[in-house]
Motif scaffolding. Structure first.
Motif, mmCIF file in Angstrom:
data_model
loop_
_atom_site.group_PDB
_atom_site.id
_atom_site.type_symbol
_atom_site.label_atom_id
_atom_site.label_comp_id
_atom_site.label_asym_id
_atom_site.label_seq_id
_atom_site.Cartn_x
_atom_site.Cartn_y
_atom_site.Cartn_z
ATOM 1 N N ASP A 5 -7.556 5.663 -8.412
ATOM 2 C CA ASP A 5 -6.684 6.826 -8.562
ATOM 3 C C ASP A 5 -5.212 6.492 -8.333
ATOM 4 O O ASP A 5 -4.379 7.392 -8.265
ATOM 5 C CB ASP A 5 -7.127 7.915 -7.568
ATOM 6 C CG ASP A 5 -6.550 9.278 -7.915
ATOM 7 O OD1 ASP A 5 -6.437 9.587 -9.120
ATOM 8 O OD2 ASP A 5 -6.200 10.031 -6.982
ATOM 9 N N VAL A 6 -4.888 5.193 -8.200
ATOM 10 C CA VAL A 6 -3.495 4.801 -7.944
ATOM 11 C C VAL A 6 -3.017 3.857 -9.042
ATOM 12 O O VAL A 6 -3.827 3.196 -9.708
ATOM 13 C CB VAL A 6 -3.354 4.115 -6.563
ATOM 14 C CG1 VAL A 6 -3.763 5.073 -5.455
ATOM 15 C CG2 VAL A 6 -4.175 2.842 -6.495
ATOM 16 N N LEU A 27 0.827 -1.207 0.000
ATOM 17 C CA LEU A 27 0.000 0.000 0.000
ATOM 18 C C LEU A 27 0.865 1.262 0.000
ATOM 19 O O LEU A 27 0.488 2.279 -0.586
ATOM 20 C CB LEU A 27 -0.928 -0.002 1.219
ATOM 21 C CG LEU A 27 -2.044 -1.035 1.237
ATOM 22 C CD1 LEU A 27 -2.801 -0.993 2.556
ATOM 23 C CD2 LEU A 27 -3.018 -0.812 0.075
ATOM 24 N N ASP A 28 2.017 1.205 0.654
ATOM 25 C CA ASP A 28 2.895 2.379 0.691
ATOM 26 C C ASP A 28 3.415 2.726 -0.700
ATOM 27 O O ASP A 28 3.642 3.903 -1.012
ATOM 28 C CB ASP A 28 4.068 2.126 1.638
ATOM 29 C CG ASP A 28 3.626 1.990 3.087
ATOM 30 O OD1 ASP A 28 2.556 2.545 3.424
ATOM 31 O OD2 ASP A 28 4.333 1.319 3.863
ATOM 32 N N GLU A 29 3.584 1.711 -1.544
ATOM 33 C CA GLU A 29 4.125 1.959 -2.880
ATOM 34 C C GLU A 29 3.142 2.698 -3.777
ATOM 35 O O GLU A 29 3.537 3.336 -4.754
ATOM 36 C CB GLU A 29 4.541 0.632 -3.530
ATOM 37 C CG GLU A 29 5.663 -0.096 -2.798
ATOM 38 C CD GLU A 29 6.155 -1.297 -3.580
ATOM 39 O OE1 GLU A 29 5.991 -1.293 -4.829
ATOM 40 O OE2 GLU A 29 6.692 -2.237 -2.956
ATOM 41 N N VAL A 30 1.841 2.542 -3.476
ATOM 42 C CA VAL A 30 0.829 3.234 -4.288
ATOM 43 C C VAL A 30 0.154 4.350 -3.501
ATOM 44 O O VAL A 30 -0.873 4.889 -3.918
ATOM 45 C CB VAL A 30 -0.220 2.238 -4.838
ATOM 46 C CG1 VAL A 30 0.404 1.324 -5.869
ATOM 47 C CG2 VAL A 30 -0.861 1.436 -3.708
ATOM 48 N N ASP A 31 0.724 4.685 -2.327
ATOM 49 C CA ASP A 31 0.273 5.836 -1.539
ATOM 50 C C ASP A 31 -1.195 5.707 -1.136
ATOM 51 O O ASP A 31 -1.992 6.639 -1.306
ATOM 52 C CB ASP A 31 0.496 7.134 -2.323
ATOM 53 C CG ASP A 31 0.459 8.355 -1.404
ATOM 54 O OD1 ASP A 31 0.725 8.201 -0.205
ATOM 55 O OD2 ASP A 31 0.140 9.457 -1.895
ATOM 56 N N LEU A 32 -1.565 4.559 -0.569
ATOM 57 C CA LEU A 32 -2.905 4.363 -0.024
ATOM 58 C C LEU A 32 -2.806 4.264 1.492
ATOM 59 O O LEU A 32 -1.969 3.532 2.026
ATOM 60 C CB LEU A 32 -3.548 3.091 -0.579
ATOM 61 C CG LEU A 32 -4.042 3.141 -2.020
ATOM 62 C CD1 LEU A 32 -4.563 1.776 -2.454
ATOM 63 C CD2 LEU A 32 -5.137 4.199 -2.193
ATOM 64 N N ASP A 33 -3.669 4.992 2.186
ATOM 65 C CA ASP A 33 -3.675 5.020 3.649
ATOM 66 C C ASP A 33 -4.742 4.071 4.164
ATOM 67 O O ASP A 33 -5.942 4.366 4.095
ATOM 68 C CB ASP A 33 -3.941 6.448 4.137
ATOM 69 C CG ASP A 33 -3.969 6.546 5.652
ATOM 70 O OD1 ASP A 33 -3.452 5.616 6.314
ATOM 71 O OD2 ASP A 33 -4.529 7.529 6.175
ATOM 72 N N TYR A 77 -8.996 3.666 -5.021
ATOM 73 C CA TYR A 77 -8.348 2.541 -5.704
ATOM 74 C C TYR A 77 -8.137 2.829 -7.187
ATOM 75 O O TYR A 77 -7.148 2.382 -7.787
ATOM 76 C CB TYR A 77 -9.196 1.278 -5.546
ATOM 77 C CG TYR A 77 -9.313 0.765 -4.124
ATOM 78 C CD1 TYR A 77 -8.463 1.200 -3.114
ATOM 79 C CD2 TYR A 77 -10.299 -0.170 -3.789
ATOM 80 C CE1 TYR A 77 -8.580 0.725 -1.819
ATOM 81 C CE2 TYR A 77 -10.418 -0.659 -2.494
ATOM 82 C CZ TYR A 77 -9.561 -0.207 -1.508
ATOM 83 O OH TYR A 77 -9.674 -0.687 -0.229
#
Length: 449
Positions: free
Chosen positions: A281-282, A257-263, A279
């Motif tokens: 938007d990444v 998740l960190d690689e696609v900047d999702l919290d 989802y």
């Protein structure tokens, strides 16, 4: 694109717990107006300290909905809290309490709709009533109960219990008025909790909408692949995000998740439409190859009879494709037949073999020998493939609507063992058994359970 984020709507659970600015009737103390208090994980609504409910001096029936239904009956005052998804009830003094546990696998209700594309859209819109949560925990198999059954009639009839359990949709699927578009959308619409609508124009583009996004699919045949890709993206990202929830059922790949900047913290309890916006938007393709292959693809004829089979499939979140097959060449047919012959169990019971040979000889004498023409399905993504269509396919298991309905017609005398089509134990799916493998001669091969 539609600008702005949707306002968070208080859910039914919010109103029952005295939270939010909903329209539900409440007393000043936040006490639910009904003597039956329901508390569970169906909506996935947050439950901070202000979610505490003080129940008055009266008879109460508490229904906690989760993997199982727990019913608590008691009289008098009590305090009910939902701290981070863990319902707790406390009493000011000792008292008599009755507790019962109900199976979530009870026979589902039946939705009746006309035999039209609009009727099928109505039926698909009712399928999410089986969801037990709106959070990312929906990716857990125990959070998806059996959807309502579908039958056809002159008028629409949706049971009140289905309407009450159906969460407010934050996703809309608008599709051309054709079963070729409605059937492949069934699994995606069910998982997203989408409302399915039929467009007026037969040439309209299949479109998915949220309050702030519009996503247009290609027309068939690319439409089916697009739907399957979006289902995989949404489901697998939910699997990663759910580790931020109270169930702590994350997976090893959560770090992606960190690689696609999702919290995960902010997305876990977000509205399904908001999660879908995030989802889409990444750059999912950057991590897609490090996530599991899809577990199950079903090939379902676009007929009204097979629409009745869809509720039996959706709990397992399959891809749904229209069936396409090619004739099996003579050389390949001979090769597969020889392979099946040599794989046959040499230790099979002699009497069973004798009986089979006698039956075959009898059919040969009478001329009553059915002609079987195997076909080779054109397969989409998936580790396991199932066929709900005409023909004798190879490399897949074949099922029928009658087989799907058998379990519901038979009285249950013991706990049901539900098959989830994956043998993985990494936390993505849970499996209790494996489906039968079919040989090219159409009989089940031996399997282990």
């Amino acid at each position: 694109m539609v600008g702005g984020r949707p306002r968070t709507r208080p859910t039914a659970c919010d109103r029952r717990l005295g939270r939010g600015g909903g329209d539900g009737a409440q007393t000043p103390a936040g006490t639910p107006p009904s003597p039956t208090t329901r508390l569970g994980d169906r909506t996935g609504a947050d439950a901070p300290a202000e979610g505490t409910v003080r129940l008055p001096d009266a008879p109460h029936l508490l229904r906690v909905e989760g993997a199982a239904v727990v019913i608590v009956r008691f009289d008098g005052t009590a305090t009910l809290t939902d701290a981070g998804g863990a319902p707790t009830i406390s009493f000011p003094e000792r008292r008599r309490v009755t507790v019962a546990v109900a199976d979530r696998a009870d026979r589902p209700e039946t939705v009746t709709v006309p035999r039209t594309p609009e009727g099928v859209a109505t039926a698909l819109s009712a399928m999410p009533a089986g969801h037990l949560t709106a959070t990312a925990d929906r990716s857990l198999p125990e959070m998806r109960a059996q959807p309502p059954r579908v039958e056809f009639g002159e008028e629409v009839s949706v049971p009140d219990s289905v309407v009450a359990r159906r969460p407010d949709p934050s996703v809309v699927l608008e599709l051309p008025p054709s079963l070729d578009y409605l059937v492949p959308a069934a699994s995606l619409a069910h998982y997203l909790g989408a409302e399915v609508r039929v467009a007026d124009d037969e040439d309209a583009s299949p479109t998915l909408r949220t309050a702030s996004l519009e996503h247009e699919f290609d027309s068939n045949p690319g439409y089916q692949t697009g739907v399957a890709c979006l289902l995989r993206r949404t489901f697998l990202l939910d699997c990663l995000v759910r580790g931020a929830g109270p169930n702590c059922r994350g997976v090893a790949e959560t770090a992606l998740l960190d690689e696609v900047d999702l919290d995960a913290e902010s997305l876990y309890r977000a509205d399904p439409g908001d999660r879908l916006d995030a989802y889409l938007d990444v750059p999912f393709e950057e991590i897609s190859g490090r996530l599991p292959d899809w577990h199950l693809s079903m090939y379902v004829s676009a007929t009204y009879d097979q629409v009745r089979s869809l509720p039996h499939l959706l709990q397992n979140v399959p891809n749904v494709f229209l069936p396409e097959a090619k004739p099996l060449g003579t050389d390949e047919r001979l090769s597969r037949s020889l392979d099946d012959f040599y794989r046959a169990d040499a230790a099979a019971d002699d009497s069973a073999d004798d009986h089979a040979r006698e039956a075959e000889a009898s059919r040969a004498e009478t001329g009553d020998v059915p002609e079987v023409t195997p076909v080779k399905p054109v397969l989409g993504a998936g580790r396991v493939h199932g066929w709900l269509a005409d023909g004798v396919p190879i490399d897949v298991f074949k099922s029928t609507h009658r087989a799907s309905n058998t379990g519901l017609a038979t009285p249950r005398t013991r706990s049901r063992c539900r098959w989830s089509p994956s043998s993985t134990t990494s936390g993505w799916w849970t499996s209790t058994t494996t489906p039968p493998r079919y040989t090219s001669r159409g009989r089940p091969a031996s399997t282990s359970t």
